[in-house]
Design a protein around this motif. Structure first.
Motif, PDB file in Angstrom:
ATOM      1  N   ASP A 118      37.818  24.705 -23.526  1.00 12.46           N
ATOM      2  CA  ASP A 118      36.962  25.162 -22.429  1.00 12.46           C
ATOM      3  C   ASP A 118      36.992  24.182 -21.259  1.00 12.46           C
ATOM      4  N   VAL A 119      36.958  22.887 -21.566  1.00 12.42           N
ATOM      5  CA  VAL A 119      37.040  21.873 -20.507  1.00 12.42           C
ATOM      6  C   VAL A 119      38.387  21.975 -19.802  1.00 12.42           C
ATOM      7  N   PHE A 120      39.456  22.103 -20.575  1.00  9.45           N
ATOM      8  CA  PHE A 120      40.799  22.192 -19.995  1.00  9.45           C
ATOM      9  C   PHE A 120      40.943  23.444 -19.126  1.00  9.45           C
ATOM     10  N   ASP A 121      40.352  24.551 -19.556  1.00  6.44           N
ATOM     11  CA  ASP A 121      40.403  25.773 -18.747  1.00  6.44           C
ATOM     12  C   ASP A 121      39.836  25.542 -17.354  1.00  6.44           C
ATOM     13  N   ALA A 122      38.818  24.684 -17.267  1.00 13.47           N
ATOM     14  CA  ALA A 122      38.145  24.459 -15.988  1.00 13.47           C
ATOM     15  C   ALA A 122      38.880  23.475 -15.089  1.00 13.47           C
TER      16      ALA A 122
END
Length: 366
Positions: A118-122
């Protein structure tokens, strides 16, 4: 002054001790089984080591960060995002986009592989990220090996190099059913110091590897004692021990065996503690995660500090093939109890074949 964005996935890791192999999509079941949140505790250990540092903290409102900062004694911070309750993946990505827009130098998150995705998606590779480990599996190479190592990396961020590190996508449903299905999700920028950042999981499948597993299984089953509880941890090497006994293993879970019979399959912490009440003589057989080297604290949280203390650390048996050990220079213990981890000592013997063992160096959680 460095600016650090900080967030916590408050449900991360809740499924581990209760035998769910993950928490994504399974929070209600985890709570039904008696799971309690622990990510905030893990994060607070990191933050308590950083409260005197010259850091401008940006965070989320409770329960995704503000409460952890204040609990760790950090009272100067800026709340940039207010999550929904209950929180979800969308809150993580939204908060990280806000951090990115605010120009943070580093994003520190507490969670597991799902949170890392989720962090990487952002943020992709636009800003360095660092994970405080709190999930069940954590096969991604963006996590510090333990909360203390995370604090050290935050303290040194900007003065140490970053490297592109793997973010892994692990199929939660497949994992819960006993199948490890993982693919590379992307590469994140991560502050890197050897022995502070965990490696990505490796799988060894050579023919000699299979023969070595058979040799280890032959030796372990040969020395098994009657009327003794054997707690068999996750992994293909320990599964071979079960198969040698003619039993069906839970590949990614924990089984319990007495007199070559299964007394509990895919056991959770509560079940193991009850079995230890019934069987005062016990042994625990575990195998480190390939390349990462974690013996305790990754993928086997059912074997909790309470279980380890009740069985006795002297009854911990670690097994691994020579090929796995060749690719695993160090072993790590991160049970969640720093005092217990220190009792493991600075090295341990690892059974690596039939009547063969290697001594490996151990790195503790603190």
């Amino acid at each position: 002054m460095r600016t650090v964005g900080f967030l916590v996935n408050p449900i991360a890791g809740m499924g581990g001790a209760v035998g769910l192999s993950g928490t994504d999509g399974g929070v209600e079941e985890a709570v039904r089984r008696g799971a309690v949140p622990h990510a905030a505790v893990r994060a607070a250990r990191t933050l308590s080591l950083l409260r005197d540092e010259d850091i401008a903290w940006c965070t989320c409102a409770s329960p995704m960060g503000e409460d952890v900062l204040t609990g760790a004694g950090i009272d100067s911070y800026t709340v940039l995002y207010r999550p929904t309750v209950p929180t979800g993946a969308a809150d993580t990505t939204a908060a990280c986009r806000v951090f990115l827009a605010a120009g943070v130098d580093l994003i520190v998150f507490c969670g597991g592989d799902g949170t890392a995705r989720d962090v990487f998606d952002a943020v992709g590779g636009e800003v360095p990220i660092l994970g405080i480990p709190a999930g069940v599996k954590m096969y991604s190479a963006v996590f510090a090996v333990n909360p203390a190592a995370a604090a050290d990396l935050v303290r040194r961020a900007g003065d140490i190099p970053c490297r592109d590190s793997e973010v892994m996508d692990v199929d939660e449903e497949a994992y819960r059913s006993g199948r490890l299905t993982a693919r590379l999700y992307g590469y994140a920028c991560v502050p890197f110091v050897p022995e502070r950042i965990q490696g990505g999981k490796q799988v060894f499948e050579q023919q000699d590897e299979e023969r070595a597993k058979d040799d280890i299984a032959a030796f372990i089953t040969e020395i098994m004692l009657p009327e003794t509880l054997y707690i068999i941890g996750a992994g293909s090497t320990t599964a071979r021990v079960m198969e040698r006994l003619g039993l069906a293993p839970t590949l990614l879970g924990v089984d319990a065996v007495v007199n070559a019979e299964i007394v509990a399959s895919n056991a959770d912490e509560r079940t193991l503690l009850a079995l230890l009440d019934e069987h005062p003589r016990a042994k625990i057989v575990v195998s480190p995660i390939g390349a990462q080297g974690f013996v305790l604290g990754r993928g086997n949280q059912q074997i909790s500090p309470a279980v380890l203390r009740k069985a006795g650390l002297s009854n911990l048996i670690v097994v691994a093939t020579p090929a796995k050990l060749a690719g695993t220079p160090l072993l790590y213990v991160d049970s969640g109890d720093a005092a217990l981890d220190r009792e493991v000592g600075d090295s341990m013997l690892v059974v690596s074949g039939y009547r063969m063992a290697q001594r490996k160096r151990v790195v503790h959680s603190e």
